[in-house]
Design a protein around this motif. Structure first.
Motif, short mmCIF file in Angstrom:
data_model
loop_
_atom_site.label_atom_id
_atom_site.label_comp_id
_atom_site.label_asym_id
_atom_site.label_seq_id
_atom_site.Cartn_x
_atom_site.Cartn_y
_atom_site.Cartn_z
N MET A 1 0.85 -1.18 0.00
CA MET A 1 0.00 0.00 0.00
C MET A 1 0.89 1.24 0.00
SD MET A 1 -3.04 1.48 2.44
CE MET A 1 -2.62 1.28 4.08
N ASP A 2 0.51 2.18 -0.79
CA ASP A 2 1.21 3.46 -0.88
C ASP A 2 0.99 4.24 0.41
OD1 ASP A 2 1.60 6.30 -1.42
OD2 ASP A 2 1.76 5.73 -3.54
N TYR A 3 2.05 4.83 0.95
CA TYR A 3 1.95 5.56 2.22
C TYR A 3 0.95 6.70 2.16
CZ TYR A 3 4.71 9.49 0.49
OH TYR A 3 5.15 10.59 -0.19
N ARG A 4 0.69 7.23 0.98
CA ARG A 4 -0.26 8.36 0.84
C ARG A 4 -1.71 7.90 1.00
NH1 ARG A 4 3.30 10.06 -4.13
NH2 ARG A 4 2.83 7.89 -4.45
N GLU A 5 -1.93 6.60 0.95
CA GLU A 5 -3.28 6.05 1.11
C GLU A 5 -3.59 5.67 2.55
OE1 GLU A 5 -3.75 2.80 -1.61
OE2 GLU A 5 -3.01 3.99 -3.30
N TYR A 6 -2.59 5.81 3.43
CA TYR A 6 -2.76 5.44 4.84
C TYR A 6 -3.73 6.39 5.51
CZ TYR A 6 -1.64 4.46 9.71
OH TYR A 6 -1.71 4.14 11.03
N VAL A 7 -4.74 5.83 6.18
CA VAL A 7 -5.71 6.63 6.93
C VAL A 7 -5.66 6.13 8.37
CG1 VAL A 7 -8.14 7.26 7.19
CG2 VAL A 7 -7.17 6.89 4.89
N LEU A 8 -5.20 6.98 9.26
CA LEU A 8 -5.02 6.61 10.66
C LEU A 8 -6.27 5.98 11.26
CD1 LEU A 8 -3.35 6.57 13.28
CD2 LEU A 8 -4.24 8.86 13.74
N ALA A 9 -7.40 6.62 11.10
CA ALA A 9 -8.65 6.16 11.72
C ALA A 9 -9.09 4.79 11.21
CB ALA A 9 -9.76 7.19 11.52
N GLU A 10 -8.52 4.32 10.11
CA GLU A 10 -8.87 3.01 9.57
C GLU A 10 -7.82 1.95 9.87
OE1 GLU A 10 -9.54 3.66 5.41
OE2 GLU A 10 -11.21 5.04 5.78
N SER A 11 -6.75 2.34 10.54
CA SER A 11 -5.68 1.38 10.82
C SER A 11 -6.06 0.47 11.99
CB SER A 11 -4.37 2.10 11.12
OG SER A 11 -4.40 2.68 12.41
#
Length: 148
Positions: A1-11
Motif C-alpha cells: 500500500m502506498d503511504y499516501r493512502e494510509y488513513v489513521l482512523a482506519e488502521s
C-alpha cells in the motif's frame, strides 16, 4: 500500500486502541455506578490476587503487563482505600507480598458482576459466532506481536 493512502482512523492499531479505551471507560463507569472504589487498573491487580493472594509486586507487574513503578503507585492507592496490604516476604526482606484485605476480598463478586456486565454491553447485538471469530483474530494478533 502506498503511504499516501494510509488513513489513521482506519488502521488496525488505531481501532484497537480506540476500542480498548471505550471498553476501559465503560468498565470504570460500571464500577462507579455501583459505588465500587476501584479503577480498571486496580481491578487488574485485584483479579490476579483473587486467583493467588500474596503475590510480589514483580509478579503482579508481569501478570498485568504494567511496569513496576505503576504497580507500586497502584498498590499505594489501593492500600489507602483498604483494598490490599503489603507484608514483608518471609525469606527475602527486600520484597513485599501483596494481600487482599477483607474489604478487597468482599468486593470480588460485585466487581466480577460489573465486568460481566461490561462484556454484555460491548457484545450487544454481536452474534456469538462473530464474537468467537473476533476473539480468535485478537489472539492471533497477540501471538504475532509476542513471537519476536
Amino acid at each position: 500500500m502506498d503511504y499516501r493512502e494510509y488513513v489513521l482512523a482506519e488502521s488496525v492499531g488505531y481501532r484497537i486502541t480506540a476500542t480498548a479505551r471505550l471498553v476501559i471507560n465503560r468498565l470504570n463507569k460500571n464500577f462507579k455506578e455501583k459505588n465500587y472504589p476501584v479503577t480498571h487498573e486496580q481491578w487488574s491487580i485485584m483479579i490476579r490476587l483473587w486467583e493467588e493472594d500474596g503475590l510480589t509486586q514483580y509478579k503482579l507487574s508481569h501478570l498485568t503487563g504494567k511496569d513496576q513503578p505503576s504497580i507500586s503507585r497502584l498498590i499505594n492507592n489501593m492500600e489507602k482505600r483498604n483494598l490490599v496490604i503489603r507484608m514483608p516476604h518471609p525469606v527475602d526482606k527486600r520484597t513485599n507480598l501483596i494481600f487482599l484485605t477483607p474489604m478487597g476480598k468482599k468486593l470480588q463478586v460485585g466487581l466480577i458482576e460489573q465486568a460481566q456486565k461490561t462484556i454484555e454491553d460491548i457484545s450487544k447485538d454481536v452474534p456469538k459466532e462473530e464474537m468467537d471469530t473476533f476473539l480468535r483474530v485478537l489472539t492471533q494478533i497477540d501471538k504475532n506481536l509476542t513471537e519476536d
